[in-house]
Design a protein around this motif. Structure first.
Motif, PDB file in Angstrom:
ATOM      1  N   ARG A 286      -6.332  10.112   5.212  1.00 29.58           N
ATOM      2  CA  ARG A 286      -5.281  10.229   4.194  1.00 29.58           C
ATOM      3  C   ARG A 286      -4.488  11.516   4.392  1.00 29.58           C
ATOM      4  N   ARG A 287      -5.190  12.613   4.643  1.00 28.72           N
ATOM      5  CA  ARG A 287      -4.496  13.889   4.868  1.00 28.72           C
ATOM      6  C   ARG A 287      -3.594  13.802   6.098  1.00 28.72           C
ATOM      7  N   LEU A 288      -4.070  13.115   7.136  1.00 25.51           N
ATOM      8  CA  LEU A 288      -3.258  12.965   8.344  1.00 25.51           C
ATOM      9  C   LEU A 288      -1.997  12.148   8.052  1.00 25.51           C
ATOM     10  N   GLY A 294       3.955  10.169   5.844  1.00 26.44           N
ATOM     11  CA  GLY A 294       3.811   8.816   5.322  1.00 26.44           C
ATOM     12  C   GLY A 294       3.129   8.787   3.971  1.00 26.44           C
ATOM     13  N   THR A 295       2.874   7.585   3.478  1.00 26.70           N
ATOM     14  CA  THR A 295       2.187   7.390   2.204  1.00 26.70           C
ATOM     15  C   THR A 295       0.927   6.575   2.435  1.00 26.70           C
ATOM     16  N   TYR A 296      -0.061   6.802   1.593  1.00 29.23           N
ATOM     17  CA  TYR A 296      -1.379   6.167   1.740  1.00 29.23           C
ATOM     18  C   TYR A 296      -1.648   5.295   0.514  1.00 29.23           C
ATOM     19  N   SER A 297      -2.168   4.098   0.737  1.00 32.09           N
ATOM     20  CA  SER A 297      -2.467   3.182  -0.358  1.00 32.09           C
ATOM     21  C   SER A 297      -3.827   2.543  -0.133  1.00 32.09           C
ATOM     22  N   VAL A 298      -4.461   2.145  -1.239  1.00 31.81           N
ATOM     23  CA  VAL A 298      -5.721   1.396  -1.208  1.00 31.81           C
ATOM     24  C   VAL A 298      -5.501   0.101  -1.972  1.00 31.81           C
ATOM     25  N   VAL A 299      -5.851  -1.035  -1.360  1.00 30.30           N
ATOM     26  CA  VAL A 299      -5.746  -2.324  -2.030  1.00 30.30           C
ATOM     27  C   VAL A 299      -7.094  -3.016  -1.960  1.00 30.30           C
ATOM     28  N   GLU A 518      -0.267  -0.899  -6.402  1.00 28.39           N
ATOM     29  CA  GLU A 518      -0.564  -1.077  -4.980  1.00 28.39           C
ATOM     30  C   GLU A 518      -1.965  -1.623  -4.767  1.00 28.39           C
ATOM     31  N   THR A 519      -2.927  -1.159  -5.572  1.00 25.55           N
ATOM     32  CA  THR A 519      -4.319  -1.564  -5.379  1.00 25.55           C
ATOM     33  C   THR A 519      -4.494  -3.060  -5.555  1.00 25.55           C
ATOM     34  N   PHE A 520      -3.871  -3.642  -6.581  1.00 19.09           N
ATOM     35  CA  PHE A 520      -4.068  -5.057  -6.874  1.00 19.09           C
ATOM     36  C   PHE A 520      -2.897  -5.918  -6.400  1.00 19.09           C
ATOM     37  N   GLY A 521      -1.915  -5.312  -5.733  1.00 21.30           N
ATOM     38  CA  GLY A 521      -0.807  -6.088  -5.199  1.00 21.30           C
ATOM     39  C   GLY A 521       0.023  -6.769  -6.260  1.00 21.30           C
TER      40      GLY A 521
END
Length: 839
Positions: A286-288, A294-299, A518-521
């Motif tokens: 995520r830090r990278l 860029g942006t980081y997401s969890v789904v 974003e997590t649940f779309g």
């Protein structure tokens, strides 16, 4: 009433032709019979622009007195009374003179729009609030007049008025933008090619983002799920494995090759078992991502391939980057083609990049045990439940003389256990029954018959069947427990991300709702609040287009207490997601409460600070207000006394005493009022081009005979500065007055000035005792004094007020040592240039 439509002509710098283009549109509409009125247009002395105003109806401006001068502003009430179909209002970021109906011109425009009047206006990119600090870094000029981005984004049309840096500099050189005396300074400072190129790119990128927002809203309204390749977006799929960094850097290079492309990284927390990602590895990746811009997401998704593609299509991605699988070939044979192949097959119009890495597997080693029994494994199990007993039977018949019944039973039991491990309970049960039948028919005496001659053989077959059933049940139970554990792991991953956002300080309600969407779309997420007085619902926070305005509009509703409800629109969610949704909902309620508490604390802090200033003010001015009042009253009382005959000289002295005392009182009260406005943020600054050789002598005149000895060295050829003349006069007077107070006899202060790049410095030099370096910042604190003079000589407002007024004008005030002893106050202001005005 239908709200009016706003059309903004956006430019990268003054002089690109925004006002000219706006007036051209106004003339075209007027020629078509539309009612057009000019509320305010600033021609900046350009004859071509002034000619465009001819023939248009101009609403008279409203004159307003301010600080001894008269300024003209747009008469909003007159425009509303005239009620044209289209109003022309130049310079959207302009700050109105005190006494106007609104503090900012964009607020005037909002009134016109609310009244149903269409508005044509102009705006420079440096006046957008979100880009203010970026422009200052590029040009070195701070913009004090800004417009909230939301105001500009709500405009129905934003038209870019563009010009190349070379063309704009030619216009400047030909005198079409600024008068001749300002051309050289502008070309060497604000209008440098590098500055103009950077500002032009900022304008193009901001407009591209606004167009993209409109496109996303249109796609959502039309229900479009296909990718429209209007802008490159690269999505990289992360698994938490060691190959993640390789994929991110490769995806970043792909994005860099497409100018303006977005980089998005996504991790799918699976609920089907493959959720063994290391939290530390994900945090590092995520830090990278953030370092790469860029942006980081969890789904969360039951099917990784479908979840990836759903996320990519919701972001209108054009390219998807995945890594070569780390599973072996034998694992692919047993489990199917895997995520990479599934994504490639279903990607449609999204380009898929398969990136190899050092952790990619290609061997035939045995796969790692899986943690759940999916449909594919059950199909394999059903096939093996028939194939293994069917193949084992002829093999045992060929070796009938070498093995006894016990060995045959054990081999068939091994086949049943293998089927159970692969396919679970149902395939294993089938294999157990089929194996029992085959053992009875082919290997249990009497053979070729379903009868059993010996009890031991019957017991062996029954034990075989029981062991097979128990092993199948245990494997099936382990699969269910593993699936439940995987689901819990996915939930824990999501909740950990929420908790991590709190630890990282991401407590803003909007950021939390964005993460939930974003997590649940989901299409949109809203936090709704019921009003106690009306019972209606209001939106406390939202993310995504077409947000819900009431719980009835939502596909998923999660109540949070008695007054709050989390409303999600997009698709129904399974009941298992309720626990995670509940955690998000509780966090959203806490974020809303935290936001409101922070606002209340800020307000309370302002009140406490105001009380502190008020207390200090009362303590400090008790003596200073009383002294001039007492002197003036004594002088006036003496003049009014009937029992004393005053000579003409005595009368003159008493009148002079009263006049001097009242001047001191006026000066003190004015300083106190200005300091109060500064503390409250209510001091209005009206900057314009000012010549120092004009302002400094006026400031010295206000100090009376005491300033006659001050040495003045301000060259008339100096560039003008961008400042409020009245405030600048006050600052200079305060600084010189302070220097006179401490200057030793025979060594009067010196006032000098010089130009340095795009700044102008004014220095007030004295030979007094000076201020120790450790105490210099404390010298700018109100209601205290430093040096060898006690507080009886004043309340210590001069330096505090001077620094506050200077910073309000975009300048700096810095104390320094005078060589040979004393104090030098250096006042730095921006040189006159395009940064302070709009075209």
């Amino acid at each position: 009433m239908t709200r009016g439509r706003l059309r903004i002509y956006l430019g990268a710098a003054p002089g690109v032709g925004k006002t000219y283009a706006m007036l051209g549109e106004a003339r075209r509409r007027a020629e078509r019979g539309t009612s057009v009125a000019v509320g305010f247009v600033e021609t900046h002395g350009r004859p071509q622009t002034a000619e465009m105003v001819d023939g248009l109806e101009v609403v008279p401006r409203r004159p307003l007195p301010y600080r001894g001068g008269t300024f003209e502003e747009m008469d909003v009430d007159a425009v509303l009374a005239r009620r044209p179909q289209v109003a022309v209002v130049d310079e959207l970021a302009h700050t109105n003179v005190p006494g106007s109906r609104n503090a900012k011109r964009w607020q005037d425009v909002e009134l016109l729009l609310d009244a149903g009047i269409d508005v044509l206006s102009t705006l420079n990119v440096q006046h957008l609030e979100s880009l203010n600090d970026v422009v200052e870094k590029i040009t070195g000029v701070a913009q004090r007049e800004t417009v909230p981005d939301e105001v500009a984004r709500r405009a129905e049309q934003v038209q870019l008025v563009d010009s190349t840096p070379e063309a704009l500099r030619r216009r400047m050189a030909h005198g079409n933008i600024y008068p001749a005396e300002r051309i050289d300074a502008a070309l060497s400072n604000y209008f440098k090619p590098s500055n103009l190129t950077a500002l032009r790119e900022l304008a193009l990128l901001w407009l591209a983002e606004k167009v993209d927002e409109g496109l996303q809203k249109l796609r959502a309204d039309l229900g479009v799920s296909e990718t429209w390749e209007t802008r490159e977006r690269v999505v990289v799929a992360l698994s938490g494995g060691p190959e993640g960094e390789t994929l991110l850097r490769r995806a970043a290079r792909i994005a860099d090759r497409s100018s303006g492309a977005d980089l998005r990284a996504v991790y799918v927390a699976r609920s089907d078992g493959l959720t063994g990602a290391s939290p530390a590895a994900l945090a590092k990746q995520r830090r990278l991502v953030e370092d790469l811009g860029g942006t980081y997401s969890v789904v969360v998704g039951d099917d990784v391939a479908r979840a990836l593609l759903q996320f990519a299509r919701s972001e209108n991605a054009t390219q998807l980057v995945l890594g070569v699988s780390r599973h072996s070939r034998l694992a692919h044979l047993l489990r199917g083609p895997g995520t990479t192949a599934a994504v490639t097959r279903m990607s449609g119009d999204i380009d898929v990049h398969i990136v190899t890495h050092e952790h990619a597997a290609g061997s035939w080693r045995l796969p790692m045990p899986t943690t759940g029994v999916d449909v594919r494994r059950r199909l394999w199990g059903l096939a093996l439940s028939v194939l293994l007993p069917g193949l084992l039977t002829p093999a045992l018949l060929l070796t009938d003389d070498a093995l006894n019944l016990t060995s045959d039973v054990l081999l068939y039991l091994l086949a049943v256990v293998t089927v159970a491990l692969v396919g679970g309970a149902i395939p294993a049960a089938i294999a157990a029954v089929l194996s029992t039948v085959l053992l009875n028919w082919f290997f249990t005496p009497p053979v070729r018959a379903f009868t059993i001659a010996e009890r031991n053989n019957l017991l062996a077959l029954l034990v075989f069947l029981a062991v097979g059933a128990m092993v199948s049940a245990i494997v099936d139970l382990a699969a269910r427990r593993s699936s439940q554990a995987a689901r819990a792991t996915a939930e824990a991953t999501t909740l950990s991300a929420v908790a991590g956002s709190v630890l990282r300080g991401e407590t803003a309600l909007t950021a939390l709702l964005d993460r939930l969407r974003e997590t649940f779309g989901m299409t949109s997420v809203s936090l709704l609040e019921r009003q106690d007085d009306t019972g209606r619902w209001s939106v406390a926070g939202s993310s995504g287009p077409r947000s819900c305005r009431s719980p009835g509009e939502a596909d998923v509703e999660v109540p949070v207490g008695e007054r709050l409800t989390l409303a999600l629109r997009g698709r129904p969610l399974p009941s298992e997601d309720r626990r995670v949704l509940g955690a998000f909902a509780a966090q959203a309620a806490a974020a809303l409460e935290h936001q409101r508490l922070a606002q209340a604390a800020s307000a309370a802090e302002d009140v406490a600070r105001a009380d502190q200033v008020r207390s200090a003010l009362l303590r400090a001015v008790s003596h200073d207000l009383r002294t001039p009042l007492a002197s003036a009253k004594a002088a006036v009382a003496g003049l009014r006394a009937d029992d004393v005959q005053w000579s003409a000289q005595d009368v003159a002295e008493l009148l002079a005493t009263a006049d001097e005392s009242l001047d001191k009182l006026t000066y003190l009260v004015t300083n106190l009022l200005d300091l109060s406005r500064l503390e409250a943020g209510a001091l209005s600054v009206f900057a314009r081009d000012v010549a120092l050789d004009e302002v400094v002598p006026i400031a010295l005149d206000t100090l009376g005979p005491a300033a006659d000895e001050v040495r003045l060295d301000v060259p008339p050829a100096l560039p003008a500065v961008r400042a409020d003349p009245a405030l600048l006069e006050r600052v200079v007077a305060n600084l010189v007055s302070n220097a006179l107070r401490y200057a030793p006899p025979g060594r009067p202060p010196v006032v000098t000035a010089s130009a340095l790049g795009d700044r102008v410095e004014l220095r007030v030099v004295d030979r007094g005792p000076g201020i120790a370096e450790a105490d210099r910042e404390r010298a700018f604190t109100a209601f205290q004094r430093l040096g060898d003079t006690d507080n009886g000589a004043g309340v210590g407002l001069g330096l505090a007020l001077s620094r506050g007024l200077t910073e309000a004008m975009g300048g700096t005030l810095v104390p320094d040592d005078t060589p040979g002893g004393g104090l030098t106050m250096t006042l730095t202001l921006p040189a006159a240039g395009p940064g302070g005005s709009t075209a």
